[in-house]
Scaffold this active site. Structure first.
Site, PDB file in Angstrom:
ATOM      1  N   LYS A   1      38.878   0.034 -44.001  1.00 36.00           N
ATOM      2  CA  LYS A   1      37.786   0.031 -43.047  1.00 36.00           C
ATOM      3  C   LYS A   1      37.156  -1.640 -43.583  1.00 36.00           C
ATOM      4  CE  LYS A   1      36.490   1.207 -40.395  1.00 36.00           C
ATOM      5  NZ  LYS A   1      37.445   1.705 -38.322  1.00 36.00           N
TER       6      LYS A   1
ATOM      7  N   TYR B   1      41.101  -3.349 -41.752  1.00 33.81           N
ATOM      8  CA  TYR B   1      40.548  -3.908 -40.619  1.00 33.81           C
ATOM      9  C   TYR B   1      39.271  -4.425 -40.016  1.00 33.81           C
ATOM     10  CZ  TYR B   1      44.621   0.228 -38.952  1.00 33.81           C
ATOM     11  OH  TYR B   1      45.453   0.545 -38.754  1.00 33.81           O
TER      12      TYR B   1
ATOM     13  N   ARG C   1      40.513   7.362 -47.228  1.00 32.30           N
ATOM     14  CA  ARG C   1      41.404   6.856 -47.358  1.00 32.30           C
ATOM     15  C   ARG C   1      41.132   5.642 -48.363  1.00 32.30           C
ATOM     16  NH1 ARG C   1      41.898   4.383 -41.290  1.00 32.30           N
ATOM     17  NH2 ARG C   1      39.827   4.896 -41.410  1.00 32.30           N
TER      18      ARG C   1
ATOM     19  N   ALA D   1      33.803   6.181 -35.760  1.00 39.07           N
ATOM     20  CA  ALA D   1      35.004   5.549 -35.732  1.00 39.07           C
ATOM     21  C   ALA D   1      35.733   5.599 -36.713  1.00 39.07           C
ATOM     22  CB  ALA D   1      32.763   4.485 -36.465  1.00 39.07           C
ATOM     23  N   ASN D   2      35.270   5.755 -38.190  1.00 38.99           N
ATOM     24  CA  ASN D   2      37.318   6.207 -38.568  1.00 38.99           C
ATOM     25  C   ASN D   2      37.612   7.709 -38.600  1.00 38.99           C
ATOM     26  OD1 ASN D   2      35.216   7.330 -39.755  1.00 38.99           O
ATOM     27  ND2 ASN D   2      35.840   6.991 -41.726  1.00 38.99           N
ATOM     28  N   MET D   3      38.298   7.849 -37.459  1.00 35.22           N
ATOM     29  CA  MET D   3      38.985   9.545 -37.010  1.00 35.22           C
ATOM     30  C   MET D   3      40.001   9.752 -38.406  1.00 35.22           C
ATOM     31  SD  MET D   3      39.046   9.358 -33.206  1.00 35.22           S
ATOM     32  CE  MET D   3      39.800  11.314 -32.629  1.00 35.22           C
TER      33      MET D   3
ATOM     34  N   GLU E   1      44.305  -4.916 -37.076  1.00 33.12           N
ATOM     35  CA  GLU E   1      44.446  -4.561 -35.579  1.00 33.12           C
ATOM     36  C   GLU E   1      44.810  -5.652 -34.742  1.00 33.12           C
ATOM     37  OE1 GLU E   1      40.423  -5.829 -35.704  1.00 33.12           O
ATOM     38  OE2 GLU E   1      41.357  -4.639 -37.386  1.00 33.12           O
TER      39      GLU E   1
ATOM     40  N   ASP F   1      46.130   4.895 -16.010  1.00 31.42           N
ATOM     41  CA  ASP F   1      46.558   3.129 -16.825  1.00 31.42           C
ATOM     42  C   ASP F   1      46.228   2.310 -15.206  1.00 31.42           C
ATOM     43  OD1 ASP F   1      47.687   2.561 -19.885  1.00 31.42           O
ATOM     44  OD2 ASP F   1      48.500   1.096 -18.206  1.00 31.42           O
TER      45      ASP F   1
ATOM     46  N   VAL G   1      37.256   7.119 -28.372  1.00 32.90           N
ATOM     47  CA  VAL G   1      38.320   6.599 -29.826  1.00 32.90           C
ATOM     48  C   VAL G   1      38.435   4.980 -29.619  1.00 32.90           C
ATOM     49  CG1 VAL G   1      40.420   6.344 -30.704  1.00 32.90           C
ATOM     50  CG2 VAL G   1      40.710   8.618 -29.539  1.00 32.90           C
ATOM     51  N   ALA G   2      37.875   4.452 -28.771  1.00 34.88           N
ATOM     52  CA  ALA G   2      37.668   3.045 -28.775  1.00 34.88           C
ATOM     53  C   ALA G   2      36.444   2.674 -29.528  1.00 34.88           C
ATOM     54  CB  ALA G   2      38.206   2.265 -27.140  1.00 34.88           C
ATOM     55  N   ILE G   3      35.481   3.919 -29.778  1.00 34.31           N
ATOM     56  CA  ILE G   3      33.909   3.179 -30.277  1.00 34.31           C
ATOM     57  C   ILE G   3      34.483   2.254 -31.376  1.00 34.31           C
ATOM     58  CG2 ILE G   3      35.015   4.972 -31.924  1.00 34.31           C
ATOM     59  CD1 ILE G   3      31.198   3.824 -29.780  1.00 34.31           C
ATOM     60  N   ASP G   4      35.223   1.864 -31.900  1.00 39.95           N
ATOM     61  CA  ASP G   4      35.824   0.475 -33.216  1.00 39.95           C
ATOM     62  C   ASP G   4      35.464  -0.685 -32.795  1.00 39.95           C
ATOM     63  OD1 ASP G   4      36.302   1.885 -35.428  1.00 39.95           O
ATOM     64  OD2 ASP G   4      38.048   2.493 -35.295  1.00 39.95           O
TER      65      ASP G   4
ATOM     66  N   SER H   1      44.942   2.462 -12.563  1.00 36.29           N
ATOM     67  CA  SER H   1      43.874   3.137 -12.568  1.00 36.29           C
ATOM     68  C   SER H   1      42.726   1.981 -11.232  1.00 36.29           C
ATOM     69  CB  SER H   1      43.135   2.185 -14.292  1.00 36.29           C
ATOM     70  OG  SER H   1      41.602   1.774 -14.809  1.00 36.29           O
TER      71      SER H   1
ATOM     72  N   HIS I   1      37.750  -5.562 -36.280  1.00 34.86           N
ATOM     73  CA  HIS I   1      37.220  -4.246 -35.771  1.00 34.86           C
ATOM     74  C   HIS I   1      35.437  -5.775 -35.271  1.00 34.86           C
ATOM     75  CE1 HIS I   1      39.895  -1.403 -34.993  1.00 34.86           C
ATOM     76  NE2 HIS I   1      39.679  -1.508 -35.983  1.00 34.86           N
TER      77      HIS I   1
END
Length: 377
Positions: free
Chosen positions: A75, A94, A15, A299-301, A118, A198, A267-270, A220, A96
């Site tokens: 990133k 971003y 990107r 980490a950057n899907m 973010e 959720d 997806v939350a790995i960031d 949840s 993180h």
């Protein structure tokens, strides 16, 4: 303002933070845009396009970093990039930071003003600069998970949608935010047996009204979550706590009890990951096996679809880039509380409370920094 766009150097990151069209908008307003040679090639933008739209081409990242007043990236800056930053620059990207003590410490040491995409808050309370990449990542998570379930990838050999006479795969999505909603859309569309979990009943009600009997919803709680995860073929980790490290909703003990060769996409790995056995992977080596469960934790899907992602990201970021360039960082953040909420590090201080809490660091309110030390560019 002098705006610099370096080429992304994170593994397999194609990107770019600014398209030629975006450069035009800034140049028309009297700003100078310097882009590193080849920065847009991964997303299909040639240097000649940038030049024809008014940008200046730099031969190296060193030139961009040494010249620019504001660095715009996709990133988080890698170690060699962090070393080039200084207290007179704004970094807009971003970050993180809550799961990255080393990066945080180095940004603090450099004294740079670092604003995290973010963490910027929109007028409606949402996260407008995170949303477009969350949409991409949510949709990609189902594609990636379906691939992980193929036997050639080490998976159970299960087709998400099944076929007539054969039951579809069970997909469990943890979180009904932007990532989760987009994952639901894709999974339901493929005909999977989908459950979303959720803690917000209103979120579950909204999803239920949209998808009806095609979607199962669960509040949840420990017992419900564990039962759903243990019975899943594919688990999507779509949990977000703004600015903070993601909680481990799926423990190592749960992973050990999951179906053999089932899959998880975190997806939350960031933000550190919401599955305890997760660790960051790359597009070059996206998966690993832990306790006989396939883990996909790139980490950057969105970097895998750089052209779509670049346009989607710029649509959201360009108004903020323009505001920072027009007003200068101090005035822009003073005028817009939502932009100010994205200020993570400034003048050697951590200014994001969730980051400070996650890393055990001291916290200085952004308002204090803006009032006492930040000067307009």
């Amino acid at each position: 303002m002098r705006i610099g766009v370096p080429k992304e150097i994170k593994n397999e990151e194609r990107r770019v933070a600014l398209t030629p069209g975006g450069a035009t908008e800034l140049v028309k307003r009297g700003h100078t845009v310097l882009v590193e040679r080849g920065c847009g090639s991964g997303a299909g933008f040639a240097d000649e396009e940038y030049a024809s739209h008014g940008a200046v081409i730099a031969d190296s990242a060193e030139e961009v970093f040494s010249w620019a007043e504001m660095i715009v990236k996709v990133k988080e800056p890698q170690a060699e990039e962090r070393a080039r930053l200084d207290e007179n620059q704004v970094l807009f990207t971003y970050l993180h930071l809550a799961a990255d003590a080393v990066q945080t410490a180095e940004l603090v040491a450099q004294g740079v003003t670092a604003i995290a995409y973010e963490s910027v808050v929109g007028p409606n309370g949402g996260l407008p600069l995170l949303a477009p990449m969350s949409q991409v990542a949510g949709r990609m998570s189902i594609q990636a998970g379906a691939h992980c379930l193929e036997s050639s990838q080490g998976g159970r050999g299960v087709l998400l949608g099944g076929v007539p006479g054969v039951a579809p795969a069970k997909v469990v999505i943890l979180g009904g935010g932007v990532v989760g909603r987009n994952a639901v859309q894709m999974a339901v569309g493929l005909g999977a047996d989908v459950t979303v979990i959720d803690r917000d009943v209103a979120v579950l009600e909204d999803l239920s009204s949209r998808y009806g009997s095609a979607l199962h919803t669960l509040h949840s709680s420990g017992g419900a979550l564990e039962e759903a995860v243990l019975g899943a073929d594919l688990v999507i980790g779509a949990v977000l706590v703004r600015g903070a490290r993601a909680p481990h909703l799926v423990t190592t003990g749960m992973v050990k009890q999951m179906r053999p060769r089932s899959a998880v996409v975190d997806v939350a790995i960031d933000q550190g990951g919401c599955i305890e056995t997760s660790r960051p992977t790359t597009h070059a080596n996206p998966t690993y096996l832990a306790y006989d469960v396939v883990h996909y934790c790139v980490a950057n899907m969105p970097g895998a679809v750089p052209r779509t992602s670049t346009f989607a990201l710029e649509n959201a970021t360009l108004p903020y880039i323009t505001m920072l360039a027009e007003l200068g960082p101090r005035e822009a953040m003073s005028a817009d509380p939502g932009l100010r909420a994205g200020l993570s590090v400034c003048q050697g201080q951590v200014t994001e409370p969730a980051v400070a809490q996650s890393l055990g660091l001291s916290f200085t309110p952004p308002e204090q920094i803006l009032g006492l030390t930040l000067t307009a560019a």
